[in-house]
Structures are given as structure tokens and as C-alpha cells.
Enzyme design. Structure first.
Site, PDB file in Angstrom:
ATOM      1  N   GLU A 156       5.271 -23.566  15.500  1.00  0.00           N
ATOM      2  CA  GLU A 156       6.465 -22.912  14.953  1.00  0.00           C
ATOM      3  C   GLU A 156       7.113 -21.984  15.977  1.00  0.00           C
ATOM      4  O   GLU A 156       8.330 -21.940  16.100  1.00  0.00           O
ATOM      5  CB  GLU A 156       6.111 -22.111  13.689  1.00  0.00           C
ATOM      6  CG  GLU A 156       5.784 -22.976  12.489  1.00  0.00           C
ATOM      7  CD  GLU A 156       6.929 -23.898  12.089  1.00  0.00           C
ATOM      8  OE1 GLU A 156       8.098 -23.552  12.335  1.00  0.00           O
ATOM      9  OE2 GLU A 156       6.655 -24.987  11.550  1.00  0.00           O
TER      10      GLU A 156
ATOM     11  N   TYR B 179      10.238 -16.513   8.018  1.00  0.00           N
ATOM     12  CA  TYR B 179      10.160 -17.976   8.102  1.00  0.00           C
ATOM     13  C   TYR B 179       8.771 -18.421   8.567  1.00  0.00           C
ATOM     14  O   TYR B 179       8.136 -19.287   7.947  1.00  0.00           O
ATOM     15  CB  TYR B 179      11.248 -18.543   9.045  1.00  0.00           C
ATOM     16  CG  TYR B 179      10.917 -19.957   9.391  1.00  0.00           C
ATOM     17  CD1 TYR B 179      11.078 -20.960   8.443  1.00  0.00           C
ATOM     18  CD2 TYR B 179      10.345 -20.296  10.624  1.00  0.00           C
ATOM     19  CE1 TYR B 179      10.695 -22.267   8.707  1.00  0.00           C
ATOM     20  CE2 TYR B 179       9.969 -21.589  10.900  1.00  0.00           C
ATOM     21  CZ  TYR B 179      10.150 -22.571   9.945  1.00  0.00           C
ATOM     22  OH  TYR B 179       9.749 -23.856  10.209  1.00  0.00           O
TER      23      TYR B 179
ATOM     24  N   ASP C  33      14.537 -22.007   7.418  1.00  0.00           N
ATOM     25  CA  ASP C  33      15.011 -21.873   8.797  1.00  0.00           C
ATOM     26  C   ASP C  33      16.467 -22.365   8.873  1.00  0.00           C
ATOM     27  O   ASP C  33      17.086 -22.633   7.834  1.00  0.00           O
ATOM     28  CB  ASP C  33      14.097 -22.643   9.771  1.00  0.00           C
ATOM     29  CG  ASP C  33      14.293 -24.154   9.676  1.00  0.00           C
ATOM     30  OD1 ASP C  33      14.904 -24.627   8.691  1.00  0.00           O
ATOM     31  OD2 ASP C  33      13.846 -24.866  10.593  1.00  0.00           O
TER      32      ASP C  33
END
Ligand code: SF4
Length: 362
Positions: A44, A127, A145
Site C-alpha cells: 500500500e 486509507y 482511495d
């Protein structure tokens, strides 16, 4: 908003349609085969700043070098930054490294297992916390996102400026309402993937889209207007004059320790000017440079190179100074001479590395 999808049955239908689409179309990516929170976190952080194709080699190199959280925590920061070199946003790599250390040292190496705990960690925002909590632990929290903003804004016709302060709350509430509590991981992956490959920013594939019968943007030809994004932040111009000091085949580099771009990376001696200059006399009031110019000679100038960062446009000029071998030289703090092999090993901004590749590394 389009009404059918706002009905409870419509919401259910949205999730199941989306998940069906995901099972048929998603890309096979290595971080989708794991529920190790460390690897999910790493993917991520990498994907926040780059596309999958560019980020993949970094991810694979990282998991090879640091297969576990403990391996990353035990690493030297310089090595971590060197591996990150080229990805940009180096503070994210530093934060990740520091957070890995904190988890090992203060939490016994146990990765926090809930959104509420994850979001307390340095460098993990809403997020990323939701992504880790749902992908690793299937916690029913919506991960929102840029892809998700786009998909929801277009399908539901939401005109809220996504850069405004209330946007995250509004979009997260809607995503949370749509999320099936027993399959949060797939739903989140599906929404993100749908935005990345079907409902793309510039050329959404509306004709083959399973939502084209209910999508507000498609019905109104408003794909280019949604999501609404406020004005971009102003870009600041900076003029960097780098002095590449060479002595007996070695180069003087310094670690950037101040709170600025590239903290923890290595570059050359830098004089920043208010505007671009090609005249060294304008910079000679710098006493270090004056000392060097007395001792050595300028053998090359190069640039300006224009380098874009998110909020800055850098104009960099390089002045290559060669020093005679016999004389000793004063170097400022944080600066030292390195041979070619050592220079290659240091973490460096892409701008510096490009200069070195062109003129120094053979
Ligand atoms: S119809 Fe077009 S704009 Fe609407 S969700 Fe599908 S791809 Fe996106």
C-alpha cells in the site's frame, strides 16, 4: 443521484455486481496472495506513489531483502532508503521503517490487528489503516482511495470537491454503507481495482461497464467532470546549484539532515538561489565555495535539469570541481569523500543519481 441504486436492494446489488466484476477481471498481484499485514502495508505504501507496473519491482525487492517486519525493523535506514531510491516520497520509507521498529520494540513484533490500533501508528492514515484491517483481518471498514472517490462520485453523481475537508467523511460513509460486512476485503479490493482498470480517470470503459444502466456520469456525459477536484496547490520553483567536488577519483557527498525534501538521502554541496544563475560570481559569497574555487577548477557545468515534485519544480545546475590531490580540503559537517563503489551504495535522489550515471559511473 440515480435512484435505483439508492434503494436498499440497489445497494446490495451494487456490491454483488462489483464483486462479480472483480472475480472476472482483477489482476493477479503478489500482495493479493497474502494476508500478512506487513506485506499488505508495504504494497500500500508503494502503491500510494506509483502505478502497479512501476511499483512491482520495488515490492519484490523489498520482500526479498526484508521478508518479515522484524527484518525491516533490523535494517539500517540508509539501506532502506537505497532500496526505495527512485520511488520518491522518501519520508514514507523513513516512517515505515520507524514504525516497523516501534512495532518490534514496543509491541513485541505483533502487528496491530484493528483499524483503531493501526491508525495510531506514524505514517498510517485512514486509507492505509482500512486497507490493512480489511485485507489482512477482514475487518468491515471501507478503504477509500482516489480510485474509490472516482467510482463513487461518477456512479452516484456526487459533486463534493474531493479535496475539501468534509469529502473523506462523506465518501467513506457511503462506501461503508455499500460494504458487505462479511466480505470487506473483496469489496475494498474490488472498488479500488474497478477504479484502476474500468472506471479510469481519462478513458473509462463505459460501454462494457456493469453499472452503465445506473451510472450518473454515464447518463449525463459527466465522466470528465467527476470527481470534482479543487484547484491544484501552487507549485514552487526552486533553483539549486550543486557543487560536485572530486578529488583523486572520489566525490564529496553529504547527508541531508534538515526537514526538507529528501531527508536522509545524500546529495552534493548545495547553494540555493532566488533565481537561476550561470554566473559563479553570484554565488561566491558562500565561504565554502570561495575556499574550493581558490583550490580547484571547474571542469564541467551541466544543466539546468528540471525535476518535478508534488509541490515543487526544481531547476538544478551542476558545477563539477576537480581538486588537486596534494592539498587538504575543508569539508562542511555531514560531508565526506566516497569512492565510486561507496557512492553507488548511498541512497540518493533520482536527480543526483542521473547526474552520476551520466558523468561519473562508468
Ligand atoms: S459507466 Fe463509465 S463512468 Fe460510470 S462507473 Fe462505469 S466506467 Fe465509470
Amino acid at each position: 443521484m440515480i435512484s435505483p441504486i439508492n434503494e436498499p436492494a440497489g445497494l446490495l446489488d451494487f456490491s454483488s455486481k462489483l464483486i462479480r466484476w472483480y472475480h472476472r477481471h482483477h489482476r493477479d498481484l503478489p500482495w493479493r496472495h497474502t494476508n500478512d499485514p506487513y506485506r499488505i502495508w508495504l504494497s500500500e505504501v508503494i502503491l500510494q506513489q506509483t502505478r502497479v507496473a512501476q511499483g512491482m519491482p520495488y515490492y519484490l525487492r523489498f520482500v526479498e531483502q526484508y521478508p518479515t517486519l522484524r527484518d525491516l525493523a533490523a535494517a539500517d535506514e540508509k539501506e532502506v532508503l537505497r532500496l526505495w531510491q527512485g520511488l520518491g516520497y522518501y519520508s514514507r520509507a523513513r516512517n515505515m521503517h520507524q514504525t516497523a521498529r516501534l512495532i518490534v520494540q514496543e509491541l513485541g513484533g505483533n502487528f496491530p490487528a484493528s483499524y483503531a490500533e493501526l491508525i495510531k501508528l506514524k505514517g498510517i492514515g485512514a486509507y492505509t489503516a482500512a486497507a490493512i484491517a480489511s485485507f489482512a483481518y477482514n475487518e468491515p471498514v471501507a478503504a477509500v482511495d482516489g480510485n474509490v472517490y472516482r467510482v463513487l462520485a461518477r456512479i452516484f453523481g456526487i459533486k463534493t470537491d474531493i479535496t475539501s475537508s468534509g469529502a473523506r467523511k462523506e465518501f467513506t460513509a457511503l462506501a461503508q454503507q455499500l460494504l458487505p460486512p462479511d466480505d470487506a476485503a473483496t469489496f475494498n479490493q474490488a472498488t479500488i481495482e474497478f477504479g484502476a482498470i474500468q472506471c479510469q480517470p481519462v478513458a473509462p470503459d463505459c460501454l462494457l461497464c456493469p453499472f452503465n444502466d445506473v451510472c450518473y456520469a454515464f447518463a449525463h456525459g459527466a465522466q470528465a467532470q467527476l470527481p470534482v477536484k479543487g484547484k491544484k496547490n501552487k507549485v514552487r520553483d526552486r533553483y539549486l546549484n550543486y557543487f560536485v567536488v572530486e578529488k583523486e577519483g572520489r566525490l564529496a557527498l553529504r547527508e541531508r539532515t534538515t526537514k526538507d525534501v529528501w531527508q536522509g538521502m545524500y546529495d552534493f554541496y548545495l547553494i540555493e538561489a532566488a533565481e537561476e544563475t550561470t554566473d559563479l560570481n553570484e554565488l561566491e559569497s558562500d565561504h565554502v565555495l570561495a575556499h574550493w574555487l581558490e583550490m580547484g577548477e571547474v571542469v564541467r557545468t551541466a544543466g539546468p535539469y528540471v525535476h518535478l515534485l508534488t509541490h515543487q519544480r526544481l531547476y538544478a545546475r551542476f558545477w563539477h570541481l576537480r581538486m588537486p590531490p596534494e592539498r587538504s580540503l575543508l569539508l562542511p559537517d555531514n560531508m565526506a569523500f566516497y569512492n565510486q563503489e561507496e557512492v553507488e551504495e548511498l541512497p540518493k535522489p533520482v536527480l543526483i543519481n542521473s547526474y552520476l550515471i551520466q558523468y561519473f559511473f562508468s
